[in-house]
Design an enzyme around this catalytic site. Structure first.
Site, mmCIF file in Angstrom:
data_model
loop_
_atom_site.group_PDB
_atom_site.id
_atom_site.type_symbol
_atom_site.label_atom_id
_atom_site.label_comp_id
_atom_site.label_asym_id
_atom_site.label_seq_id
_atom_site.Cartn_x
_atom_site.Cartn_y
_atom_site.Cartn_z
ATOM 1 C CG ASP B 166 -1.930 -0.911 0.969
ATOM 2 O OD1 ASP B 166 -2.455 -1.102 0.107
ATOM 3 O OD2 ASP B 166 -2.445 -1.255 2.316
ATOM 4 C CG LEU B 167 3.447 1.572 3.249
ATOM 5 C CD1 LEU B 167 4.743 1.480 4.249
ATOM 6 C CD2 LEU B 167 2.544 3.098 3.892
#
Lengths: 414, 414
Positions: B166-167
């Site tokens: 996600d990052l």
């Protein structure tokens, strides 16, 4: 079609090693910028980084330097450093950008470089904010993540395998350069941007609420493979495969209950525990009981049977695969996914290489390209950017100040 | 000083939930863009995501929506969707940018939006490249990383705690938007950019060499807390603290040997094993023997003693801390680090909030700001961007089509 590559014309010089800075440069290169990595004659600190091929070529280096140009220079000599400086500060409206994870000293000193090109944009990645050295492997233990990973007792720690902080930092470097270049187009002014690996990591710890949670006095427990704050866990199927099942959103949770025909049992559990399991936090509180209901359902079915039911019902799930299984049999990791191209890496072999995950509608998706050989573009870049003559290049090669693949073996032994 | 914030004037509308898209929007907001997050009246899918405070306010939501404006609209009604469309396509040379992780259908359909603003830049994050849903928790098991994390037998798996994919995806979304906006300034044309979480993750697996390694037939083994490909491992000190010691580069390795006065023993080991330990890969091969030499040195000293020796000698190392220790006693995670500001989050409390890890020399470092309350900017944004009158706003509030913090309780119950 807007253009054939989105950052066409942008030129970046990279002086780097390892993950963050090379990843940032490679992302810019895959976006279409001309990225020139400058290395010492025998290669940078990461030139032999594992994993390596049988002939000791670094697959890591090839992976993180795709689509770049490589210039090899004797950076220990004043004349070599002068060549590097000239490349960094070479003219051009879309040039004058330096990406580095080396200390901004010596020939990388920003004020010195600025004298040669006043609008220089320099992005310097460091370990900590004081310029001290640190790597992903030393940042992560300080953040508490290893105490939260996996199972076992409270004192056990597990390092992450993925250098997540390097990845974040590398991408953040690209963001910094693009933002600074945007301003430079408006004002003509460059600047020095500093980015510490430690700060990039600490910022994420805050963004995800982990710092606030600790400040408010809540101690996060390690939860094995459970998804924190809602329902999610790994299960073994009847045929010995492992799957991850997720009920994060209400829709996912409802789909899971329906697919497994456990809605009635879940309703009983809600009464028994006096918890509304439509609220995600309650699913986390009741995770052991939920898992106990799911376990026999999963363990009495094969992976194929489960997949059929789950796919039909929109359950959020996946199977666990080894890297071998991913590469050997997952269609997403093959040339049937336009992310990938089979690329010949000179002298090493042919393998599956990812391009840019961003898919721009206005620009054709460029196939991934190989990494350069060390010094592959030394002649081309010094000729085009600095206007060196063939005679001058010959002199530099003869003096051992610059390198190319053909001269490399001699150079390394020298 | 170039400006007071680097993306000043840029306006982005965000329709999102969870990590990647909100993180991307927040990064743009911390860079100085005006980022308007549109949510349903009761909040988005992530509005209650754990960790939460005692009064059930999501620390996660507050962390990922800092510095944004919040507009609450009944997105289930045609009139509400028309308001959202009007915001997304509102005029302005630096506006017309949509960041979303919702499917590009209905009011988020790109072709429909383009009719209202032909130069719209839309970045759509999806789970897989076909638009199917997937989350970090289901992507990671497919990549093989859980089989490589931690110790234990080959069949054991450990999920990562940090949503690393996600990052990466959130940052990549920012890169996509900045690159597209750069082109739009040159050509006036917008576009639709697609970014799949799965592709962002697969690309990294390739960049780090893991795909090539598997294709070439090498099986990566799980190595507990060892650094892969060079030397690095965790050790227990004499006073029961745990430290990570790294000898990745030759310089770090030499510093470690010197600091621990083990150079002679290492030289003997080299003869015994017939391995040159100045080569990083050989340090990995010999890691058990190296660790056996280091272990008594570390275990016979206290953390303070070791820290003194290591700091003096430039050894690359760190101590393991829990999140509580990080937050409670590490100066890097305090307001003595300019990354952090003590920020009052309305109705919840005061805590340490990170700003942007990028430090631009030409632009003053902005202190971190709180997340908005849900609907805090509904009136302001609808007035300024759409020119709605007080009477019109009143009608929309009365009909329950828009929300603000003062009306929220009623709205949620309705």
């Amino acid at each position: 079609m807007l253009t054939d590559s989105i950052l066409k014309g942008l030129r970046v010089v990279e002086a780097s090693a390892f993950v963050a800075a090379p990843l940032g440069g490679m992302t810019l290169a895959q976006l279409g910028a001309e990225v020139i990595r400058i290395d010492p004659l025998a290669g940078g600190l990461d030139y032999k980084r594992w994993p390596v091929s049988e002939n000791n070529t670094s697959l890591f280096w090839c992976g993180l330097n795709k689509s770049k140009k490589s210039v090899a220079i004797d950076l220990a000599s004043p004349e070599g450093r002068e060549l590097a400086t000239a490349l960094i500060t070479a003219p051009g409206p879309d040039a004058g950008i330096l990406l580095t994870n080396f200390p901004p000293r010596g020939f990388l000193d920003h004020e010195t470089l600025k004298k040669r090109r006043p609008d220089l944009i320099q992005l310097t990645i460091s370990g900590d904010r004081h310029g001290g050295s640190a790597v992903d492997y030393t940042i992560n233990p300080r953040l508490g993540i290893p105490f939260l990973t996996g199972g076992g007792d409270a004192q056990e720690v597990w390092n992450h395998v993925l250098p997540a902080w390097d990845l974040v930092t590398g991408n953040m470097a690209v963001i910094g350069i693009l933002a600074a270049e945007r301003i430079r187009r408006q004002t003509g002014e460059g600047q020095h941007i500093k980015l510490a690996l430690e700060d990039a990591a600490l910022a994420v710890m805050g963004h995800l609420g982990l710092i606030a949670e600790a400040q408010l006095g809540t101690r996060r427990e390690r939860v094995n493979n459970d998804l924190f704050g809602a329902f999610g866990r790994d299960f073994l199927t009847g045929d010995g495969e492992r799957i991850m099942i997720v009920g994060l959103t209400l829709k996912q949770w409802k789909a899971l209950c329906k697919a497994t025909e456990l809605s009635a049992s879940i309703a009983e559990l809600e009464v028994q525990l006096n918890l509304n399991l439509n609220e995600e936090g309650n699913r986390f509180k009741a995770r052991e009981d939920i898992a106990a209901l799911l376990k026999p359902w999963v363990s009495s079915r094969s992976l194929v049977q489960i997949a059929e039911v789950f796919e039909k019902s929109g359950v959020c799930w996946s199977k666990y695969q080894t890297v071998q299984q991913l590469v050997g049999s997952d269609p997403a990791c093959s040339t049937s996914n336009p992310l990938f191209t089979d690329v010949e890496q000179s002298g090493v072999g042919n393998w599956l290489v990812p391009g840019l995950p961003l898919n721009f509608s206005g620009i054709p998706r460029a196939p991934a390209r190989a990494a350069p050989q060390l010094g592959e573009h030394t002649e081309e870049v010094l000729t085009c950017l600095l206007g060196l003559s063939t005679a001058e290049l010959g002199r530099l090669f003869d003096k051992g100040l610059i390198g190319a693949p053909s001269t490399q073996k001699t150079t390394v032994k020298a």
